[in-house]
Design a protein around this motif. Structure first.
Motif, short mmCIF file in Angstrom:
data_model
loop_
_atom_site.label_atom_id
_atom_site.label_comp_id
_atom_site.label_asym_id
_atom_site.label_seq_id
_atom_site.Cartn_x
_atom_site.Cartn_y
_atom_site.Cartn_z
N PHE A 134 0.83 -1.20 0.00
CA PHE A 134 0.00 0.00 0.00
C PHE A 134 0.87 1.25 0.00
O PHE A 134 1.89 1.31 0.70
CB PHE A 134 -0.89 0.04 1.26
N ASP A 135 0.45 2.26 -0.77
CA ASP A 135 0.99 3.61 -0.63
C ASP A 135 0.15 4.25 0.46
O ASP A 135 -1.07 4.42 0.28
CB ASP A 135 0.86 4.40 -1.93
N VAL A 136 0.75 4.59 1.58
CA VAL A 136 0.02 5.08 2.75
C VAL A 136 0.37 6.53 2.99
O VAL A 136 1.54 6.93 2.95
CB VAL A 136 0.37 4.25 4.01
N THR A 137 -0.66 7.33 3.26
CA THR A 137 -0.50 8.73 3.66
C THR A 137 -1.07 8.90 5.05
O THR A 137 -2.22 8.50 5.31
CB THR A 137 -1.23 9.67 2.69
N VAL A 138 -0.28 9.47 5.95
CA VAL A 138 -0.74 9.85 7.28
C VAL A 138 -0.23 11.26 7.52
O VAL A 138 0.98 11.48 7.63
CB VAL A 138 -0.23 8.89 8.38
N GLY A 139 -1.15 12.22 7.53
CA GLY A 139 -0.75 13.62 7.65
C GLY A 139 0.11 14.00 6.45
O GLY A 139 -0.26 13.76 5.31
N ASP A 140 1.28 14.55 6.72
CA ASP A 140 2.21 14.96 5.66
C ASP A 140 3.19 13.85 5.28
O ASP A 140 4.08 14.06 4.46
CB ASP A 140 3.02 16.18 6.12
N HIS A 141 3.04 12.69 5.88
CA HIS A 141 3.98 11.58 5.64
C HIS A 141 3.40 10.57 4.65
O HIS A 141 2.23 10.21 4.74
CB HIS A 141 4.31 10.88 6.97
N LYS A 142 4.25 10.13 3.72
CA LYS A 142 3.86 9.12 2.74
C LYS A 142 4.93 8.04 2.71
O LYS A 142 6.13 8.35 2.77
CB LYS A 142 3.72 9.72 1.35
N LYS A 143 4.49 6.77 2.61
CA LYS A 143 5.44 5.67 2.59
C LYS A 143 4.77 4.44 2.00
O LYS A 143 3.57 4.24 2.16
CB LYS A 143 5.92 5.36 4.02
N VAL A 144 5.56 3.61 1.33
CA VAL A 144 5.08 2.31 0.86
C VAL A 144 5.20 1.33 2.02
O VAL A 144 6.28 1.19 2.61
CB VAL A 144 5.91 1.81 -0.35
N LEU A 145 4.07 0.70 2.38
CA LEU A 145 4.08 -0.30 3.44
C LEU A 145 3.69 -1.64 2.86
O LEU A 145 2.81 -1.73 2.00
CB LEU A 145 3.12 0.09 4.56
N LYS A 146 4.36 -2.69 3.34
CA LYS A 146 4.14 -4.05 2.86
C LYS A 146 3.83 -4.97 4.03
O LYS A 146 3.87 -4.54 5.19
CB LYS A 146 5.38 -4.55 2.12
N LYS A 147 3.56 -6.22 3.71
CA LYS A 147 3.21 -7.23 4.71
C LYS A 147 4.12 -7.13 5.94
O LYS A 147 5.34 -7.08 5.82
CB LYS A 147 3.33 -8.62 4.10
N GLY A 148 3.47 -7.03 7.11
CA GLY A 148 4.20 -6.93 8.37
C GLY A 148 4.37 -5.52 8.89
O GLY A 148 4.72 -5.33 10.05
N ASP A 149 4.10 -4.52 8.05
CA ASP A 149 4.24 -3.12 8.46
C ASP A 149 2.96 -2.60 9.11
O ASP A 149 1.89 -3.22 9.00
CB ASP A 149 4.59 -2.25 7.25
N VAL A 150 3.07 -1.45 9.75
CA VAL A 150 1.96 -0.85 10.49
C VAL A 150 1.93 0.65 10.27
O VAL A 150 2.97 1.28 10.12
CB VAL A 150 2.12 -1.12 12.02
N PHE A 151 0.72 1.22 10.25
CA PHE A 151 0.62 2.68 10.35
C PHE A 151 -0.32 3.04 11.48
O PHE A 151 -1.22 2.28 11.84
CB PHE A 151 0.26 3.35 9.03
N PHE A 152 -0.08 4.21 12.06
CA PHE A 152 -0.84 4.70 13.21
C PHE A 152 -1.39 6.07 12.87
O PHE A 152 -0.63 6.99 12.56
CB PHE A 152 0.08 4.77 14.43
N ALA A 153 -2.71 6.19 12.88
CA ALA A 153 -3.38 7.47 12.62
C ALA A 153 -4.01 7.96 13.92
O ALA A 153 -4.96 7.35 14.42
CB ALA A 153 -4.44 7.29 11.54
#
Length: 115
Positions: free
Chosen positions: A68-87
């Motif tokens: 996934f291409d993930v956006t949280v606020g001003d931050h963008k990153k490619v996350l793959k299996k095993g990764d996490v994002f916190f909103a």
């Protein structure tokens, strides 16, 4: 609450629950919840978009499958299996699925708008 009610809510089989088709290549399955906490599986087809949005709930999302291409606020990153994002509460966030995937979302408090 008696023991039977507690057991029914404490032990959940994936096969006993159905998917809700949200359209646009996204489907959701609410696995468990009470007023304070909710766990949801969200399946994405490649190219599906979890539109940028915000809400007062805390959200943690675990990438169980895919990319996934993930956006949280001003931050963008490619996350793959095993990764996490916190909103955190009220931060703008969203995803674009670049490889068929599955997110496991945890919300506090529960998302009443999902019920």
């Amino acid at each position: 609450m008696n023991y039977i009610e507690l057991t029914d809510k404490a032990l959940i089989s994936d096969n006993d629950l159905s998917w809700d088709d949200l359209g646009g290549g996204i489907k959701r399955k609410i696995m468990a919840h009470n007023e304070q906490l909710m766990l949801v599986k969200v399946a994405f087809e490649k190219g599906a978009i979890g539109t940028l949005h915000q809400h007062p709930h805390l959200q943690m999302s675990y990438v169980a499958e895919g990319s996934f291409d993930v956006t949280v606020g001003d931050h963008k990153k490619v996350l793959k299996k095993g990764d996490v994002f916190f909103a955190v509460s009220n931060i703008v966030h969203g995803v674009v699925c670049t490889e068929e995937g599955l997110l496991i979302d945890v919300f506090n408090p529960a998302r009443e708008d999902f019920l």
